[in-house]
Design a protein around this motif. Structure first.
Motif, mmCIF file in Angstrom:
data_model
loop_
_atom_site.group_PDB
_atom_site.id
_atom_site.type_symbol
_atom_site.label_atom_id
_atom_site.label_comp_id
_atom_site.label_asym_id
_atom_site.label_seq_id
_atom_site.Cartn_x
_atom_site.Cartn_y
_atom_site.Cartn_z
ATOM 1 N N ARG A 1 22.230 -5.502 -2.079
ATOM 2 C CA ARG A 1 21.999 -6.654 -2.954
ATOM 3 C C ARG A 1 20.736 -7.398 -2.567
ATOM 4 O O ARG A 1 19.995 -7.881 -3.429
ATOM 5 N N ALA A 2 20.488 -7.504 -1.258
ATOM 6 C CA ALA A 2 19.295 -8.209 -0.790
ATOM 7 C C ALA A 2 18.029 -7.485 -1.233
ATOM 8 O O ALA A 2 17.035 -8.124 -1.624
ATOM 9 N N LEU A 3 18.049 -6.172 -1.197
ATOM 10 C CA LEU A 3 16.884 -5.406 -1.649
ATOM 11 C C LEU A 3 16.654 -5.598 -3.142
ATOM 12 O O LEU A 3 15.514 -5.749 -3.603
ATOM 13 N N ALA B 1 14.142 -0.977 -7.658
ATOM 14 C CA ALA B 1 14.245 -2.173 -6.832
ATOM 15 C C ALA B 1 13.466 -2.014 -5.532
ATOM 16 O O ALA B 1 12.781 -2.947 -5.084
ATOM 17 N N GLY B 2 13.567 -0.847 -4.915
ATOM 18 C CA GLY B 2 12.850 -0.615 -3.667
ATOM 19 C C GLY B 2 11.345 -0.681 -3.842
ATOM 20 O O GLY B 2 10.628 -1.257 -3.012
ATOM 21 N N GLU B 3 10.874 -0.101 -4.933
ATOM 22 C CA GLU B 3 9.436 -0.127 -5.205
ATOM 23 C C GLU B 3 8.941 -1.564 -5.368
ATOM 24 O O GLU B 3 7.894 -1.947 -4.833
ATOM 25 N N ARG B 4 9.713 -2.357 -6.101
ATOM 26 C CA ARG B 4 9.331 -3.755 -6.320
ATOM 27 C C ARG B 4 9.496 -4.590 -5.055
ATOM 28 O O ARG B 4 8.638 -5.422 -4.731
ATOM 29 N N ALA B 5 10.612 -4.386 -4.341
ATOM 30 C CA ALA B 5 10.894 -5.197 -3.162
ATOM 31 C C ALA B 5 9.842 -5.018 -2.083
ATOM 32 O O ALA B 5 9.493 -5.974 -1.373
ATOM 33 N N ALA B 6 9.335 -3.808 -1.941
ATOM 34 C CA ALA B 6 8.304 -3.565 -0.925
ATOM 35 C C ALA B 6 7.081 -4.437 -1.160
ATOM 36 O O ALA B 6 6.403 -4.849 -0.210
ATOM 37 N N ASP B 7 6.795 -4.732 -2.411
ATOM 38 C CA ASP B 7 5.644 -5.571 -2.751
ATOM 39 C C ASP B 7 5.999 -7.053 -2.814
ATOM 40 O O ASP B 7 5.193 -7.915 -2.457
ATOM 41 N N LEU C 1 11.066 1.289 6.166
ATOM 42 C CA LEU C 1 10.166 1.405 5.011
ATOM 43 C C LEU C 1 9.893 0.041 4.380
ATOM 44 O O LEU C 1 8.770 -0.252 3.966
ATOM 45 N N LEU C 2 10.930 -0.799 4.317
ATOM 46 C CA LEU C 2 10.734 -2.149 3.786
ATOM 47 C C LEU C 2 9.800 -2.938 4.693
ATOM 48 O O LEU C 2 8.886 -3.623 4.207
ATOM 49 N N SER C 3 10.004 -2.834 5.988
ATOM 50 C CA SER C 3 9.175 -3.575 6.939
ATOM 51 C C SER C 3 7.713 -3.157 6.833
ATOM 52 O O SER C 3 6.811 -3.984 7.011
ATOM 53 N N ARG C 4 7.474 -1.884 6.547
ATOM 54 C CA ARG C 4 6.105 -1.388 6.402
ATOM 55 C C ARG C 4 5.575 -1.553 4.979
ATOM 56 O O ARG C 4 4.457 -1.164 4.681
ATOM 57 N N ARG C 5 6.421 -2.089 4.105
ATOM 58 C CA ARG C 5 6.076 -2.297 2.689
ATOM 59 C C ARG C 5 5.566 -1.002 2.042
ATOM 60 O O ARG C 5 4.596 -0.997 1.279
ATOM 61 N N ASP C 6 6.284 0.060 2.334
ATOM 62 C CA ASP C 6 5.981 1.377 1.763
ATOM 63 C C ASP C 6 6.757 1.509 0.456
ATOM 64 O O ASP C 6 7.908 1.942 0.440
ATOM 65 N N ALA C 7 6.121 1.124 -0.659
ATOM 66 C CA ALA C 7 6.816 1.075 -1.947
ATOM 67 C C ALA C 7 7.315 2.446 -2.385
ATOM 68 O O ALA C 7 8.472 2.604 -2.778
ATOM 69 N N ALA C 8 6.447 3.442 -2.343
ATOM 70 C CA ALA C 8 6.840 4.782 -2.788
ATOM 71 C C ALA C 8 7.915 5.360 -1.878
ATOM 72 O O ALA C 8 8.882 5.975 -2.347
ATOM 73 N N GLY C 9 7.759 5.161 -0.582
ATOM 74 C CA GLY C 9 8.728 5.702 0.360
ATOM 75 C C GLY C 9 10.087 5.047 0.230
ATOM 76 O O GLY C 9 11.125 5.726 0.260
ATOM 77 N N LEU C 10 10.105 3.711 0.079
ATOM 78 C CA LEU C 10 11.377 2.998 -0.052
ATOM 79 C C LEU C 10 12.070 3.377 -1.352
ATOM 80 O O LEU C 10 13.295 3.556 -1.384
ATOM 81 N N GLU D 1 8.524 -12.508 3.878
ATOM 82 C CA GLU D 1 8.812 -12.147 5.269
ATOM 83 C C GLU D 1 10.212 -12.613 5.669
ATOM 84 O O GLU D 1 10.899 -11.946 6.446
ATOM 85 N N ALA D 2 10.634 -13.751 5.127
ATOM 86 C CA ALA D 2 11.983 -14.246 5.422
ATOM 87 C C ALA D 2 13.042 -13.297 4.872
ATOM 88 O O ALA D 2 14.071 -13.055 5.521
ATOM 89 N N GLU D 3 12.820 -12.762 3.685
ATOM 90 C CA GLU D 3 13.780 -11.819 3.096
ATOM 91 C C GLU D 3 13.835 -10.526 3.898
ATOM 92 O O GLU D 3 14.919 -9.951 4.100
ATOM 93 N N ILE D 4 12.687 -10.063 4.349
ATOM 94 C CA ILE D 4 12.672 -8.852 5.172
ATOM 95 C C ILE D 4 13.399 -9.100 6.485
ATOM 96 O O ILE D 4 14.171 -8.256 6.965
ATOM 97 N N ALA D 5 13.196 -10.274 7.068
ATOM 98 C CA ALA D 5 13.892 -10.619 8.307
ATOM 99 C C ALA D 5 15.402 -10.675 8.088
ATOM 100 O O ALA D 5 16.193 -10.267 8.956
#
Length: 241
Positions: free
Chosen positions: A150-152, A106-112, A199-208, A116-120
């Motif tokens: 759940r949001a992620l 989920a983190g890998e996908r969510a980063a991509d 990590l989400l804010s930076r859209r770091d898929a591998a890191g998240l 912006e509203a979801e990240i906020a």
């Protein structure tokens, strides 16, 4: 806190299908009683007493018990009736392994995929989480923690993932509430959440992805080291991951 985020604090309704809105409400009430161990593992769930306690008839109560049985929080046994499901260290370890894999994906996908509203919104939930930590509001922290995860998952844009995560995560509510033995665990979880948001804010898929995999099981590992993975928490100070 916005109305949206207040609603997000509640457990996943989709994880507990029930026959009516009233039964769904009873599911939430019973789930909270089980998760917080007001109804401890192995406790019999007497229909008459529970119906009187919750102010409902037996029909929605029975629907709620069936729904909680699908979550793994209740066991319905012939002749004995419904009881709170026992807590198994081995079962929790297995489920956490799978949940970590799901959330890593989920983190890998969510980063991509996250807007912006979801990240906020995740940032806003994290802000509320920090406020709950400062107040030592265990219940609010628990629900906000769940809302962030759940949001992620929702931001990953994968319906199958969302359904599997909801089903498995609901089976681990009681464990996550138990991960509340000391302030050290809570402080660690707070730091890990801050990392997830960054990590989400930076859209770091591998890191998240890697951070979520590690985060999901971190409280469990610490509890096992402390010898308190099974049984009642020693204190009411924290909430775990």
């Amino acid at each position: 806190m916005s109305d949206t985020r207040i609603a997000a604090r509640q457990p996943e309704a989709e994880a507990a299908p029930a026959g009516s809105p009233l039964a769904a409400h009873v599911v939430e009430r019973l789930r909270d009683l089980i998760v917080t161990e007001e109804l401890p593992p192995g406790a019999p769930l007497r229909e008459r007493a529970l119906a009187e306690r919750l102010g409902v008839s037996r029909t929605p109560l029975r629907d709620a018990l069936k729904a909680l049985a699908t979550e793994g929080l209740v066991t319905i046994e012939p002749k004995r009736g419904a009881v709170v499901a026992p807590f198994s260290e081995a079962a929790v370890a297995e489920k956490l392994d799978v949940l970590a894999a799901l959330e890593g994906f989920a983190g890998e996908r969510a980063a991509d995929e996250a807007t912006e509203a979801e990240i906020a919104e995740v940032r806003a939930l994290h802000h509320d989480l920090l406020a709950a930590f400062e107040r030592r509001d265990r219940a609010a922290y628990f629900h906000l923690n769940q809302a962030i995860h759940r949001a992620l998952v929702a931001a990953a844009r994968n319906a199958t993932l969302t359904a599997l995560h909801a089903q498995l995560n609901s089976q681990l509510y009681a464990y996550r509430w138990r991960g509340s033995a000391d302030l050290t665990l809570w402080t660690t979880a707070i730091a890990e959440h801050a990392q997830l948001v960054d990590l989400l804010s930076r859209r770091d898929a591998a890191g998240l992805s890697a951070a979520l995999r590690a985060h999901v099981g971190s409280t469990w590992r610490q509890l096992r080291r402390k010898g308190n993975a099974v049984g009642r928490p020693q204190a009411e100070a924290s909430v775990g991951d």
